[in-house]
Write a protein that holds these residues in place. Sequence first.
Motif, PDB file in Angstrom:
ATOM      1  N   PRO A   1     -12.060   4.376  -1.950  1.00  0.00           N
ATOM      2  CA  PRO A   1     -11.085   3.596  -2.706  1.00  0.00           C
ATOM      3  C   PRO A   1     -11.762   2.546  -3.579  1.00  0.00           C
ATOM      4  O   PRO A   1     -12.712   1.883  -3.147  1.00  0.00           O
ATOM      5  CB  PRO A   1     -10.236   2.935  -1.611  1.00  0.00           C
ATOM      6  CG  PRO A   1     -10.400   3.814  -0.411  1.00  0.00           C
ATOM      7  CD  PRO A   1     -11.815   4.315  -0.492  1.00  0.00           C
TER       8      PRO A   1
ATOM      9  N   THR B   1       0.831  -1.199   0.000  1.00  0.00           N
ATOM     10  CA  THR B   1       0.000   0.000   0.000  1.00  0.00           C
ATOM     11  C   THR B   1       0.864   1.247   0.000  1.00  0.00           C
ATOM     12  O   THR B   1       1.801   1.370   0.790  1.00  0.00           O
ATOM     13  CB  THR B   1      -0.929   0.019   1.234  1.00  0.00           C
ATOM     14  OG1 THR B   1      -1.699  -1.184   1.264  1.00  0.00           O
ATOM     15  CG2 THR B   1      -1.873   1.216   1.180  1.00  0.00           C
TER      16      THR B   1
ATOM     17  N   ASP C   1      -6.998   5.682  -7.696  1.00  0.00           N
ATOM     18  CA  ASP C   1      -7.246   5.046  -6.405  1.00  0.00           C
ATOM     19  C   ASP C   1      -8.701   5.119  -5.976  1.00  0.00           C
ATOM     20  O   ASP C   1      -9.173   4.258  -5.236  1.00  0.00           O
ATOM     21  CB  ASP C   1      -6.387   5.706  -5.316  1.00  0.00           C
ATOM     22  CG  ASP C   1      -4.899   5.598  -5.614  1.00  0.00           C
ATOM     23  OD1 ASP C   1      -4.470   4.512  -6.039  1.00  0.00           O
ATOM     24  OD2 ASP C   1      -4.182   6.599  -5.428  1.00  0.00           O
ATOM     25  N   THR C   2      -9.423   6.149  -6.429  1.00  0.00           N
ATOM     26  CA  THR C   2     -10.773   6.399  -5.940  1.00  0.00           C
ATOM     27  C   THR C   2     -11.827   6.217  -7.027  1.00  0.00           C
ATOM     28  O   THR C   2     -11.514   6.161  -8.219  1.00  0.00           O
ATOM     29  CB  THR C   2     -10.882   7.831  -5.390  1.00  0.00           C
ATOM     30  OG1 THR C   2     -10.711   8.761  -6.476  1.00  0.00           O
ATOM     31  CG2 THR C   2      -9.832   8.089  -4.320  1.00  0.00           C
TER      32      THR C   2
ATOM     33  N   ASP D   1      -8.262  -0.426 -11.010  1.00  0.00           N
ATOM     34  CA  ASP D   1      -7.660   0.594 -10.145  1.00  0.00           C
ATOM     35  C   ASP D   1      -6.162   0.739 -10.406  1.00  0.00           C
ATOM     36  O   ASP D   1      -5.406   1.131  -9.519  1.00  0.00           O
ATOM     37  CB  ASP D   1      -7.916   0.275  -8.671  1.00  0.00           C
ATOM     38  CG  ASP D   1      -7.311  -1.062  -8.248  1.00  0.00           C
ATOM     39  OD1 ASP D   1      -6.783  -1.789  -9.117  1.00  0.00           O
ATOM     40  OD2 ASP D   1      -7.354  -1.368  -7.047  1.00  0.00           O
TER      41      ASP D   1
ATOM     42  N   GLU E   1      -2.575   6.224  -1.363  1.00  0.00           N
ATOM     43  CA  GLU E   1      -3.822   5.469  -1.309  1.00  0.00           C
ATOM     44  C   GLU E   1      -4.580   5.691  -0.011  1.00  0.00           C
ATOM     45  O   GLU E   1      -5.783   5.402   0.068  1.00  0.00           O
ATOM     46  CB  GLU E   1      -3.542   3.980  -1.503  1.00  0.00           C
ATOM     47  CG  GLU E   1      -2.931   3.626  -2.859  1.00  0.00           C
ATOM     48  CD  GLU E   1      -2.587   2.158  -2.965  1.00  0.00           C
ATOM     49  OE1 GLU E   1      -3.469   1.332  -2.673  1.00  0.00           O
ATOM     50  OE2 GLU E   1      -1.433   1.829  -3.318  1.00  0.00           O
TER      51      GLU E   1
END
Length: 294
Positions: free
Chosen positions: A216, A65, A234-235, A230, A69
Amino acid sequence: MWNSSVASSVASAFGRLLRLVWRRSGAPAVSEDELIELSTAAAEADAIDETERVMIESALGLGDTLVREVMIPRTDMVTVSTDMTVAEALEVSIDRGLSRLPVCDGDIDYIVGLVLLRDLVSAERSGDGENLVAATMRPAMFVPETKRVDALMREMRTAGGHLGIVVDEYGGTAGLVTLEDLVEELVGEIVDETDKSEPMLLTQTGGEALVLGRMPVDQLNTLVEANLPDDHWDTVGGLIFGTLGRVPRVGESVEVDGLKLKVEHMQGRRISRVRLSRLAVADSASTAAALDRP
């Protein structure tokens, strides 16, 4: 401290899992995927509880990660300016329920420090409320948006910092990240009495749902059993921007992986709310069932 308690819980869960690994294989050298599979099996067999399983999988995922993010984007940041007084900054801190505020010098891309609520209160009580906020300012911590979350968590724990200013490849402010954000990657959302919580996904009648634009994509995929891409964003808002290739208008929609994502509300050029519904195709039945769940 609460973060020490979380670390202890994760360590305990890992310890129990590794003892299971040793009994099964005779050696603890297993892959990440094998550990996840084993944690699932252990939870099903009641060798560990479900909370421990989730924490183990979250901890294993921290290494993959990136800070960008989990950060609060610059559009949602609350800052104070160098030309504000201690009293004015204290009012912002209390009004927004924030204990730490970045200080910018005329522009959000020029963060010059950080002020703490306790320092502002102390200065005000000492009669220095009309002094400029720079008098109570502390150095800010800057982190690249591509930094790994697990590395940042270790760095914050060592340095004693609780907030970092996230910068992009050009040195501009991309957002901010707090230690609480990082811990939430392990244990889920932490809500206290000062938080004004807004659900990321709110189910509606007819198999629809309202989704925040900042949700997310991977989290949405998990909740509705979808496979929205993705790789380049990220969103959910980023997915719509990327699919359209431009700034959308309210009412516009995109169709991806059996789902229709309609822009419900915007704040300036930012997508704040999206209406999610299923397309009338046979292979979207599982998605519809997931959206209908309370």
